[in-house]
Structure formats: structure tokens, C-alpha cells
Design a protein around this motif. Structure first.
Motif, short mmCIF file in Angstrom:
data_model
loop_
_atom_site.label_atom_id
_atom_site.label_comp_id
_atom_site.label_asym_id
_atom_site.label_seq_id
_atom_site.Cartn_x
_atom_site.Cartn_y
_atom_site.Cartn_z
N ASN A 199 2.87 -10.84 -135.67
CA ASN A 199 2.31 -9.98 -134.61
C ASN A 199 3.17 -8.74 -134.44
OD1 ASN A 199 2.05 -10.42 -130.97
ND2 ASN A 199 1.13 -8.87 -132.27
N GLU A 217 -2.44 -10.52 -129.16
CA GLU A 217 -2.10 -11.22 -127.92
C GLU A 217 -2.69 -10.59 -126.67
OE1 GLU A 217 2.17 -11.60 -127.59
OE2 GLU A 217 2.49 -9.46 -127.35
N GLY A 255 0.92 -14.29 -124.88
CA GLY A 255 1.88 -14.60 -125.94
C GLY A 255 3.31 -14.43 -125.46
N ASN A 286 1.54 -20.08 -127.85
CA ASN A 286 0.94 -19.21 -126.84
C ASN A 286 0.71 -19.99 -125.55
OD1 ASN A 286 0.15 -16.60 -128.32
ND2 ASN A 286 -0.56 -18.21 -129.71
N ASP A 313 5.72 -14.25 -135.76
CA ASP A 313 4.34 -14.67 -135.52
C ASP A 313 3.35 -13.83 -136.32
OD1 ASP A 313 5.39 -16.29 -133.37
OD2 ASP A 313 5.34 -14.51 -132.10
N LYS A 334 -1.27 -15.74 -134.01
CA LYS A 334 -1.75 -15.13 -132.78
C LYS A 334 -3.04 -14.39 -133.10
CE LYS A 334 2.45 -14.00 -130.20
NZ LYS A 334 3.33 -12.86 -129.85
N VAL A 356 6.74 -17.46 -128.62
CA VAL A 356 5.59 -18.09 -129.27
C VAL A 356 6.01 -18.81 -130.55
CG1 VAL A 356 3.38 -17.63 -130.41
CG2 VAL A 356 3.96 -16.47 -128.27
#
Lengths: 474, 474
Positions: B388, B429, B155, B164, B386, A190, B159
Motif C-alpha cells: 500500500n 485503505e 488500515g 485491517n 502491505d 489492502k 496492518v
């Protein structure tokens, strides 16, 4: 301002900026393409060892207004890899074959960093050694290079599950036409920091820059794989079978390829060593491959699918591979059809896609429209799960491709018009190159075409990068 | 040439080209954003009913040099949806809330065509009615619109398996800054005909055009879904657990979210109605969701994963949902953390990503570097599968966010520098909007930034589209 040929003064000045032996004469193999339509020319070929050397070369070409043509594995089918002798000034070729390192493998992240000159099988092998899968797979995988595969957004047999080359790339290192190196080798899933330059370079066929390395997605290897060849009533039944397979197994359906009777006939005629799996050649059949999670037996899953499809009248016969060797036999049938096609000699080959729902109508309608031109045999096969068919037109028995030379343009026009009417694409996976520039101008949306031209002019104002590919050279 | 405010003469002339009631005064809700950082202004809001009306509006703005700002659901967190009062001439807003039709559903193709004004839950519901899944899912799904979700490449929680928003889009209809309608609503899985304009508009946050409709990918609904909350030793153990889960189940792992003890504490403090799943709040835990093919029982699969991970010392405790209600309880824990965060009051919030392998180092190193600035509590949670993380910084107990106003810039700088050192992204995201224009200039690769500027200038030479978002207004 038009481009100028790379003359000896230019080459000498460039050579002086680079390590010895970076510039060479191009070899004959660099000036050919697999279908033999064109003969290219080139002033020289550059074989850089780093992105910085690539940048030096790009800057020199930009300043001197010399065309620069990125050369990958040379396997492209639309002439993106050469400038024909009558198609513009002699370019400088650039091949990244000295940049083929696997720079890093991160199995715990499912990421691999490869230089653009790495051969696809080398990347597949490096992933396998780390217990992972790099799923891009296609006929030319033993010679195609990562840079070219990304520049052309290559497809292949696993797109259904894993996507095109585009979907397998997390980041790029590339030299832009400005001569700047873009250090974009991210390993992130991401990253929403600005415009998607990665996807702009992917599929641009070397017209917007030179890809020098890529950060690639790896996957867990499926716990177990199963393969079956199933006889279906027609293409509509094949698509219903695919929907049922996905309802049962989701993304685990990794390949779904259709073959017509013509394919089996061509194999029998030209490649008798390929084992014919059925006593009676089926009119339509599909090869299905599934890669399943732990706890499921692929043969059982395929048997259950077959039983359900038989009950629903979608399939009439089928073979489920009982061994790896048998699975390979099934794949041989599918993968050697292009070879058989070449031996028969196609009048015309079409790499097209239509919406899945349009396939059952497209296949017979194409045949009906061709009949208005003449008598042909059609071998229609391929990645039906992606809506991507290789729709190849052959002479009737007893005639040769030369007999139909005058009809080739009409055949293309009729089929591409039909594809366009149905909301399809006249280049599903092979790209535009030089072969389909006219098609792009005819069928592409004018607003998109204008945007493409504006982007090309903005990023490559001198028009040096692979001039004449995708967009007409100015 | 700078932009001019949309004055009454401009609005009257534009209104005369459109059906009655297309232009209105903007409402207060159109001039706010969820985090309350900015107050916007606008000359009016346009509510078109078709792509052609959007094109009329874009052309008028282009000719008059009036800023045009596409307004989606208003849920963006980086100020992409408003022009602050002190941030430029009053723009014309354009909302596609009258264009919210589901134009078509093709369940057999796994494709749905939605207009840009459709709310995400409406698209999810239309897919479900057709027996299919549209997997995009995030907290604001009840108000976020498809156009905005694509413009920001949203996102969310799925994901890991489905990608995404970018990965869920096959084609676009959009009005380009030239005022031309790009009819690109293709339903194709493979289409290599020219530059990837689709992915260029996706994530451009309305600075390169107005998305009016999209062709979206649907999926088979997993035959069965399972959910578990597992206590892990630390983030490194969480990542090893994820790798094992994928080795067993591949893409079937659809969500993998990490939560720290701080998240549980915040929930207990502010939202006591959220059921605490464990007697002792775990330091680190993960929520895992799997969607499996037919023939596998999710509870059994998760129990086997748990047993293997226990044996390997990766997990010490865990709960496997025995009912949908229990699964929802687990998700409540994860999904209400942002609400608890707001009630506690963050000093600073960071939507960042780093390579998966860097996460175990990033989390403690961030805390160590923050300690040099002052005393804070960190709630780090989110889409760890991810890479993230939502890395949010709170005052120490007994202090308020206002006490730390002077340190906010330092906190951001320290954390974003660390992210950048580790090859991460300062906007995983949420996008750039207006909030992170400085960050983009600081951290983005200069070659990419120059290419972005060239693309913006080429496609929107007047600079009318969402000026000041992503790139600084000229």
C-alpha cells in the motif's frame, strides 16, 4: 416456483455445451457423508475444467431451475455436500477435482494461487517447497479440497495463531448464481473497493456461488518449533496458562489444545498403540505448540513457561518434547481422540464455542445438566485457545449408543441452550449444512437471519445453489 | 421513488419519539471533510443514546424515505461522511458520539466491547490499562471513532502484523436498514453459523446499516519493541529486506514503511523542526518496527538483521533506535510526511495498492507515465509491507497546484490504469465514499459490482442509508 429434477433432456442439452466426458453418473462416494446420517441422490456429476465451464453449468441450472450442489472433498460433517433422497429434487453435483492446479506461488509476496479442487496437503506441500508455510491444518487435510475448505470456513489446529480459512484468503475466483464469473483473485493485503463479497462467499457453504480458485496467504516458517504436554489443574488453569504463554511469546503460541482424562481412557481402551505419555492419566492436560523467531530455543522457552506456571500453581507436571518424534507422539494423543471416540460410539457430538472466559463454567455445567437426562460419559477436548470445544457425549460403560437414541434430541437441546445462554455458537467450525438448519433458526439473531435470507434471495433468486443447506429451501 | 428532504414535519414527528435534545441542527464541522473538496448539507443531526434509539431513527427515515447518513469522527478522505449540497436531498445525519462507552474489557479473553462512538485512542487506552494492546493505529486516531473505523475498514501502520480493522473485529451490534437491531456482539474466535454479515457491514461505509457497538480483539503487548531506519538501494531491496526480517522474526515485524528522498526534502522545506536522521538524505529508506517475545533483545535482533542485509547488499546504512525518544524521532519522520505534503500542496493524491512483487516496477513506471503528461515531483511513501503506497503528485518547483488543475483527471487516470493493469486497488485503505464512485464503476469486476448492487437493494430497498456513497444513488 420449485426446483425440478435434472432429467435426461436437461443433461443432454448441457452435455452438448461442454467438452466430452464433463458429465458423468455420480459415484457412491459422492452420495455419502462421513457420519452416515444421510444417503444422497443426484442426477449426475459435472467435472468441469475451467471457470468458464462452471459458468456454463450454473447458467444451465439457473435457466432450467435445477439444483446445483458443489461437492468438495466430501469430508464435511453437517451434510452440506449432499441432497438426501427425501430432501428435494435430484440435483446436479459439481466437483472441481479436475481443477486442482497450483496456478502460481509468490514466495516473496507470501501468496499462493490454488484452484478450488486442490487438496489441502497439496497446497501445504507447494508452500513448503517455496520455503513458506500454509498454516491451515486439520484431520481431513489429505482429502479436503480448497474450495470446500473456504466454502465452510474451515478451522483446525492452527486457528489460534493464523485464523480460520477466511483469514487465510486474499481473493477468490467464483461463479455467482447469475452465471457470471467473478474475477477476484487479488494478491492484495489492502483493498477497500466495495462490499466484502469474498467473506460473504466464504462460509456460505456453496449456497451463494461456486468458488473456482483462491488467492491464499502464506507465512514465514517459524525458525524453530517446540511442543509440550502440560498437566493442568482444570480448564481455568489452562486458560491462565495460555494467557501467560502469550504474555511471554505473543502470537508464537500456535496451538493450545485441551484433553480430559476421558480422552486418555478412550485411547487406552481402543487404540493401545498410541503411546500414553504420563504414568497416571491426568484429569486435564494441554498440548501447547510454539513456533519461535530466530534466537530463541523452544525447549528453553517452554521450560521457562513451565517453571513460571508451576510457581503459580497452574501446572503440576509436564513433558517438553526433546525430539520431533516425541512431538509427534504428543500430537498423536490429541489427533487420534476423534478416532477413539468413533470406536466408542458417541450418542451425540457437539462442535461448539463459548467465550474463553465462560469455558471453566461451561464444562461442569454441561455435565450437570446432562445428568438430569441420564448417565453419560463426556469427552470434552479440542481447541480451547479458540474457545472451541468438541463436547461429545457417550453411553455409560456397559451401554451402547442405541440405548440412548430417544435422548439424543434432549441432549442436543440442553447443551445448545447452555451454549446459547453463554453467548456461544452451536457450530464453531463445522458449519450449518443440513444438520443444523433447525439450530440456526432457533438460536441465530432474527435480524441477521432475515438479512441472510434477503441476501440469498437477491444473489440466487432461483434458489438453485445448494438448496436446503444453511437456509431452508423455498 | 426518490428520497425526500428531511422537512420540519418529519423532524418534529421523529423528535416526539425520542428523548429531548436527541435532534439538533448540524454544526459546520459536520458538513466539511478534511480535504475541503465538498460542502455538505443536512436537515439535522441525531444524537442517539442507545441502539434502540438508532433503530427508531432508521425506521422513521425508512418510512418517510429520508436519507440517513452515519457520521463518525469526520476524518474520512473520500467524502463518505457528507451529502454535497448539489448531491441529493438534505439528509438526516446520525452521530453516535453519545454512545462512546467501553462496555466491557475481558483481558483474559483478549476482547473489548466498545460502543461505536468511542474514539480510537480511548479504546487503545482502555486496552493498555488492562495490560493489553489494541493495535489499530493511524494518524487520525485522536478523533476517529470505532464505528467509522469499522465502516471504512481502516488500515494504518500495524496492518502488516495485525490486519485491517476488519481483522480486529469479532462481532457487531448494528441497526440494519430494516430498522431491526442485529445483536451480534459475540466474543468468539470461531463461529460458523451462517453468512458473514459482520464483514459485509465492515467496509460498507454506512450504506448497509449503522454500527452501534463492536466486539474487538486485543493482543498481548510485545515484551520489547525495537525500531530502526535503514537505507535501502531501492524498493526491490526493501522488499527483500522485509522477507529476510520475516524469515528471522515472523509476525514480530509489526511495521515496515518506505520513504523516498522527496519525503525528507519536503520535511526539510516545510517542517524544519523534524530531526533529519541522516546527514545525507537517502533516496530510499525504510522504517521497521519489531515487537518481540521475551528473551530477545530488539536492538540485537535488528543489528543481526542489518548485518545480514548489509552482507547481502540490501542496505547501505542504518540507525537502530537506542531509546524510546529516538524511536519516536524516527516515527516523526514517517508520520509528519502527510503534513509536509499538505504544505507543499499536492496536485493529486493516490491511496493505492499493488501486489508486493509489482512494487519495484510500479514506482518507476508511474513516474515514466506521468512524464508524458507534464513535469511533476512524486512523493511515494507508506505501508510498503502491505503493498500500500501513498503515491502523491506535486508541482515541479516554482509552480503551484493551481497550475495543474487541468491535468488532475489525466494524472488520476494514468496512475489508476497502471494500478489496475498490475492487479492492484485504486483504494487500498481510504474506501470509495463519494470521491471514487466513478473509479469503482470503471475498475471493479462487473460480476462483483452487480452482486454489490443486488445486496444493497435487498438490504436497503428504499436506498436510505448513506445514498450516493460506494454505489450511485438511484
Amino acid at each position: 416456483m420449485s426446483l425440478v429434477p435434472a432429467d435426461s433432456a436437461f443433461l443432454d442439452a448441457l452435455a452438448a455445451q461442454l467438452p466430452p466426458d464433463t458429465l458423468r453418473a455420480a459415484e457412491p462416494r459422492h452420495l455419502e457423508e462421513p457420519r452416515g446420517r444421510w444417503q444422497g441422490h443426484a442426477a449426475a456429476i459435472a467435472l468441469p475444467r475451467s471457470a468458464e465451464e462452471v459458468a456454463t453449468i450454473v447458467r444451465a441450472c439457473s435457466e432450467a431451475r435445477v439444483a446445483l450442489l458443489p461437492y468438495g472433498g466430501g469430508t464435511g460433517l453437517v451434510g452440506g455436500q449432499l441432497v438426501p433422497k427425501d430432501g428435494g429434487a435430484a440435483p446436479l453435483l459439481i466437483s472441481l477435482e479436475r481443477m486442482r492446479a497450483i496456478r502460481a506461488v509468490h514466495p516473496e509476496e507470501n501468496v499462493l494461487i490454488a484452484e478450488a479442487g486442490a487438496i489441502l496437503t497439496e497446497v501445504q506441500d507447494a508452500a513448503a517447497e517455496a520455503g513458506r508455510l500454509f498454516p491451515l491444518s486439520l484431520a481431513s487435510e489429505g482429502s479436503a479440497r480448497i474450495g470446500g475448505l473456504l466454502a465452510t470456513n474451515a478451522g483446525g489446529v492452527n486457528v489460534l495463531r493464523y485464523g480460520n480459512a477466511r483469514d487465510l484468503c486474499l481473493g477468490l475466483e467464483a461463479v455467482l448464481p447469475s452465471g457470471e464469473v467473478w474475477h477476484g483473485l487479488r494478491r492484495l493485503r489492502k483493498d477497500n473497493t466495495g462490499y466484502d463479497l469474498r467473506n460473504l462467499l466464504i462460509g456460505a457453504e456453496g449456497t451463494l456461488g461456486v468458488i473456482t480458485a483462491a488467492s491464499l496467504r502464506l507465512f514465514a516458517r517459524p525458525a524453530a518449533t517446540g511442543t509440550a504436554l502440560l498437566v493442568v489443574e482444570d480448564p481455568a488453569a489452562a486458560l491462565s496458562l495460555l494467557a501467560r504463554a502469550r504474555d511471554r511469546m505473543g502470537e508464537a503460541v500456535s496451538a493450545f489444545e485441551i484433553m480430559s482424562r476421558t480422552g486418555y481412557d478412550f485411547l487406552a481402551e481402543t487404540l493401545p498403540e498410541v503411546r500414553q505419555p504420563f504414568d497416571t492419566k491426568p484429569e486435564w492436560s494441554v498440548l501447547i505448540e510454539v513456533g519461535l523467531p530466530q534466537g530463541l530455543d523452544p525447549a528453553t522457552a517452554l521450560e521457562e513457561l513451565f517453571a513460571e506456571a508451576l510457581e503459580a500453581g497452574l501446572v503440576s507436571d509436564g513433558l517438553i518434547a526433546q525430539s520431533d518424534a516425541q512431538a509427534q507422539d504428543f500430537w498423536q494423543v490429541r489427533e487420534r481422540i476423534p478416532e477413539a471416540n468413533r470406536m466408542i460410539g458417541a450418542v451425540s457430538s457437539h462442535d461448539i464455542s463459548v467465550p474463553l472466559g465462560a469455558i471453566p463454567e461451561f464444562i461442569p455445567e454441561g455435565i450437570a445438566r446432562l445428568k438430569r437426562i441420564g448417565e453419560f460419559r463426556v469427552n470434552c477436548f479440542g481447541h480451547v485457545g479458540d474457545g472451541n470445544l468438541h463436547y461429545n457425549v457417550f453411553p455409560a460403560p456397559g451401554r451402547s449408543r442405541a440405548d440412548h437414541d430417544a435422548e439424543r434430541d434432549d441432549i442436543k437441546r440442553v447443551l445448545h441452550d447452555l451454549v446459547h445462554e453463554m453467548g456461544g455458537s452451536v457450530s464453531a467450525e463445522h458449519g450449518i449444512g443440513r444438520l443444523k438448519v433447525d439450530d440456526l433458526e432457533r438460536y441465530q439473531d432474527p435480524a441477521k437471519l432475515a438479512a441472510m435470507r434477503a441476501i440469498k434471495d437477491a444473489l440466487d433468486p432461483g434458489g438453485i445453489m445448494n438448496p436446503g443447506a444453511v437456509l431452508r429451501a423455498r
